[in-house]
Design an enzyme around this catalytic site. Sequence first.
Site, PDB file in Angstrom:
ATOM      1  N   CYS A   1      40.615  24.569  46.319  1.00 47.07           N
ATOM      2  CA  CYS A   1      41.782  24.468  45.613  1.00 47.07           C
ATOM      3  C   CYS A   1      42.960  24.014  46.532  1.00 47.07           C
ATOM      4  CB  CYS A   1      42.309  25.744  44.690  1.00 47.07           C
ATOM      5  SG  CYS A   1      43.614  25.522  43.870  1.00 47.07           S
TER       6      CYS A   1
ATOM      7  N   CYS B   1      47.508  30.232  47.472  1.00 45.87           N
ATOM      8  CA  CYS B   1      47.734  31.662  47.157  1.00 45.87           C
ATOM      9  C   CYS B   1      46.946  32.453  48.089  1.00 45.87           C
ATOM     10  CB  CYS B   1      47.014  31.576  45.729  1.00 45.87           C
ATOM     11  SG  CYS B   1      47.663  30.565  44.558  1.00 45.87           S
TER      12      CYS B   1
ATOM     13  N   CYS C   1      43.586  34.560  47.363  1.00 43.81           N
ATOM     14  CA  CYS C   1      42.656  33.856  46.459  1.00 43.81           C
ATOM     15  C   CYS C   1      41.448  33.393  47.322  1.00 43.81           C
ATOM     16  CB  CYS C   1      43.104  32.710  45.742  1.00 43.81           C
ATOM     17  SG  CYS C   1      41.739  32.167  44.494  1.00 43.81           S
TER      18      CYS C   1
ATOM     19  N   CYS D   1      36.359  33.230  28.777  1.00 42.01           N
ATOM     20  CA  CYS D   1      37.604  32.742  29.459  1.00 42.01           C
ATOM     21  C   CYS D   1      37.074  31.816  30.614  1.00 42.01           C
ATOM     22  CB  CYS D   1      38.431  33.870  29.982  1.00 42.01           C
ATOM     23  SG  CYS D   1      38.765  34.801  29.072  1.00 42.01           S
TER      24      CYS D   1
ATOM     25  N   CYS E   1      39.572  31.092  26.073  1.00 41.20           N
ATOM     26  CA  CYS E   1      40.858  30.977  26.806  1.00 41.20           C
ATOM     27  C   CYS E   1      40.500  30.317  28.005  1.00 41.20           C
ATOM     28  CB  CYS E   1      41.072  32.664  27.263  1.00 41.20           C
ATOM     29  SG  CYS E   1      42.281  32.965  28.521  1.00 41.20           S
TER      30      CYS E   1
ATOM     31  N   CYS F   1      48.767  34.368  27.988  1.00 40.72           N
ATOM     32  CA  CYS F   1      48.127  35.382  28.630  1.00 40.72           C
ATOM     33  C   CYS F   1      48.853  35.402  29.915  1.00 40.72           C
ATOM     34  CB  CYS F   1      46.760  35.116  28.674  1.00 40.72           C
ATOM     35  SG  CYS F   1      45.835  36.242  29.808  1.00 40.72           S
TER      36      CYS F   1
ATOM     37  N   ARG G   1      45.574  44.288  29.602  1.00 42.79           N
ATOM     38  CA  ARG G   1      44.414  44.078  30.150  1.00 42.79           C
ATOM     39  C   ARG G   1      44.036  44.818  31.625  1.00 42.79           C
ATOM     40  NH1 ARG G   1      40.908  40.430  28.372  1.00 42.79           N
ATOM     41  NH2 ARG G   1      42.825  39.144  27.540  1.00 42.79           N
TER      42      ARG G   1
HETATM   43  N1  SAM Z   1      43.783  28.014  39.515  1.00 43.85           N
HETATM   44  C1  SAM Z   1      44.500  28.848  38.259  1.00 43.85           C
HETATM   45  C2  SAM Z   1      45.901  29.287  38.648  1.00 43.85           C
HETATM   46  O1  SAM Z   1      45.951  30.072  39.640  1.00 43.85           O
HETATM   47  O2  SAM Z   1      46.671  29.345  37.628  1.00 43.85           O
HETATM   48  C3  SAM Z   1      43.416  29.462  37.635  1.00 43.85           C
HETATM   49  C4  SAM Z   1      42.554  30.398  38.277  1.00 43.85           C
HETATM   50  S1  SAM Z   1      43.228  31.866  39.217  1.00 43.85           S
HETATM   51  C5  SAM Z   1      41.953  32.300  40.199  1.00 43.85           C
HETATM   52  C6  SAM Z   1      43.625  33.033  37.876  1.00 43.85           C
HETATM   53  C7  SAM Z   1      44.282  34.400  38.635  1.00 43.85           C
HETATM   54  O3  SAM Z   1      43.382  35.138  39.281  1.00 43.85           O
HETATM   55  C8  SAM Z   1      45.416  33.990  39.425  1.00 43.85           C
HETATM   56  O4  SAM Z   1      46.775  33.760  38.915  1.00 43.85           O
HETATM   57  C9  SAM Z   1      45.446  35.741  40.094  1.00 43.85           C
HETATM   58  O5  SAM Z   1      46.547  36.344  39.405  1.00 43.85           O
HETATM   59  C10 SAM Z   1      44.061  36.131  39.848  1.00 43.85           C
HETATM   60  N2  SAM Z   1      43.398  36.480  41.119  1.00 43.85           N
HETATM   61  C11 SAM Z   1      42.959  35.384  41.849  1.00 43.85           C
HETATM   62  N3  SAM Z   1      42.336  35.986  42.945  1.00 43.85           N
HETATM   63  C12 SAM Z   1      42.363  37.471  42.869  1.00 43.85           C
HETATM   64  C13 SAM Z   1      42.166  38.476  43.691  1.00 43.85           C
HETATM   65  N4  SAM Z   1      41.621  38.310  44.852  1.00 43.85           N
HETATM   66  N5  SAM Z   1      42.836  39.698  43.279  1.00 43.85           N
HETATM   67  C14 SAM Z   1      42.985  39.772  42.073  1.00 43.85           C
HETATM   68  N6  SAM Z   1      43.284  39.031  41.126  1.00 43.85           N
HETATM   69  C15 SAM Z   1      43.255  37.624  41.557  1.00 43.85           C
HETATM   70 FE1  SF4 Z   2      44.025  27.778  43.219  1.00 44.13          FE
HETATM   71 FE2  SF4 Z   2      43.364  30.220  43.498  1.00 44.13          FE
HETATM   72 FE3  SF4 Z   2      45.976  29.573  43.529  1.00 44.13          FE
HETATM   73 FE4  SF4 Z   2      44.452  29.342  41.327  1.00 44.13          FE
HETATM   74  S1  SF4 Z   2      44.813  31.459  42.278  1.00 44.13           S
HETATM   75  S2  SF4 Z   2      45.764  27.888  42.212  1.00 44.13           S
HETATM   76  S3  SF4 Z   2      42.480  28.871  42.191  1.00 44.13           S
HETATM   77  S4  SF4 Z   2      44.513  29.119  45.142  1.00 44.13           S
END
Ligand code: SAM
Ligand code: SF4
Length: 322
Positions: A54, A58, A61, A98, A129, A189, A261
Site C-alpha cells: 500500500c 499508516c 499497518c 467485510c 461491507c 462504518c 464494534r
Molecule cells: N486501506 C484502507 C484504509 O486504510 O482505509 C482499508 C484497509 S485498513 C487496513 C482498515 C483499518 O484497519 C484502518 O483504518 C485501521 O483503523 C485498522 N487497522 C489497520 N492496522 C491495524 C492494527 N495494526 N491494529 C489495529 N487496527 C488496525
Molecule cells: Fe494502506 Fe494500511 Fe493505511 Fe489502509 S491502513 S491505507 S492498507 S497502509
Amino acid sequence: MITLRNNWKLEEVQALLERPFNDLLYQAHQIHREVFNPNEIQVSTLLSIKTGACPEDCGYCSQSARNNTSTEPERLLPLDEVINSAKAARSTGATRFCMGAAWRNPTDKSLDRVIEMIQAVRKLGMETCVTLGMLTEKQSQALKVAGLDYYNHNLDTSPEFYGEVITTRTYQDRLDTLESVRNAGINVCSGGILGMGETERDRARLLQQLANLPQHPESVPINDLVPIEGTPLQNTESLDSFDFIRMIAVARIMMPHAYVRLSAGRTEMNDEMQALCFFAGANSMFYGERLLTTDNPNENHDQQLLSRLGMQMEQLANNRCA
Ligand code: SAM
Ligand code: SF4
Ligand code: DTB
C-alpha cells in the site's frame, strides 16, 4: 428517552471518560438496553481481498509499503476465492462479509471487480461491507447501485494526533470520503484505533468527531492497536484495559443507535475484559480466526464465550441470511 446529539463539547466527552468506572458503565448499559437487546451481538467476517504494497504510510499497518513487515503482498483475489470465503463465513454464522483492500483509493477498473464481489456476496444472502480507501462521489454512488450495505473508513484518531501516525492523506480527506459515502446512501462504518500513544484528550476528540458528524455512523469499530513488527508503532505501550472499556462506554452514550464494534485486539483480551466491553455497550465483533493480516480468536472460542455469557449472534431481520 434517548436524544441524539451532534453538538458534543470536548469537556463533556472528557468528563464522561473520567466518571467513576461503575457509574460510567451503568449509564452506558442503561442506554444500551433501551436501544438494543443486550444479549445479542452482530458478527462480521473479514477478508483481505488485496493485501500489502500500500502506498500510504499508516504507522500501525502491516500493509504499508513503507513498513518493513512480514506481510506478503498479493494481487486482488479472484472472484471464486472470495465467494468460497464468504460461503465458509456464512456457514459459521457470520451475517456480514467485510472485504478490505490495501489501496489509497480504488481505480475505476478495480472497483468494477470489487462490485462483482459485492454482488456475488449479496446473492449468498449476506450483508456486505468494503473498505477500499478514499472514494470519489461517483465511486460511492456506483457502490450504492451495486447494493453495498456498509463502507468502512476510519478516522483512526484525533485530528491533532493524526499527523503523528499518517502523513500521506489528511484528516479532511477522510471526512470527505465519509461524506461521499453518506451522500450515496450507504451505511457508514467509522471508528478508530486506541493505544497508539495518544492522550485521553485525543481519544475524547476522536469520539467527538464521530458523534458530531451530521449523522452518527451506523457502525463504530473500536480497534485496540495490534502492534506489528516492522511498523513505527511496534513498541508502543499498550492502553490500560479500563481506559479501553471506558471508550466503548462513552461511544455507546454518545452514539446510542450505532453498533459499537469490539474490533482488532481481541486476541490480547481475556474473556472477562470482552464481557465488560459487551456490558459497556459493544454489540458487534469480527468473527473468524483472521482479521485482515493478523489473528483473531477462533470461532470455537467465541461461541463458547457467547454461550457462557448467555449471548446469541444476531440474525438478519430480513432473512437475507436464509
Ligand atoms: N486501506 C484502507 C484504509 O486504510 O482505509 C482499508 C484497509 S485498513 C487496513 C482498515 C483499518 O484497519 C484502518 O483504518 C485501521 O483503523 C485498522 N487497522 C489497520 N492496522 C491495524 C492494527 N495494526 N491494529 C489495529 N487496527 C488496525
Ligand atoms: Fe494502506 Fe494500511 Fe493505511 Fe489502509 S491502513 S491505507 S492498507 S497502509
Ligand atoms: C476496522 O476498523 N478494523 C478492521 C476492519 N475495520 C477493516 C481491520 C483490523 C485490522 C487489524 C490488523 C490486520 O489484521 O492487519
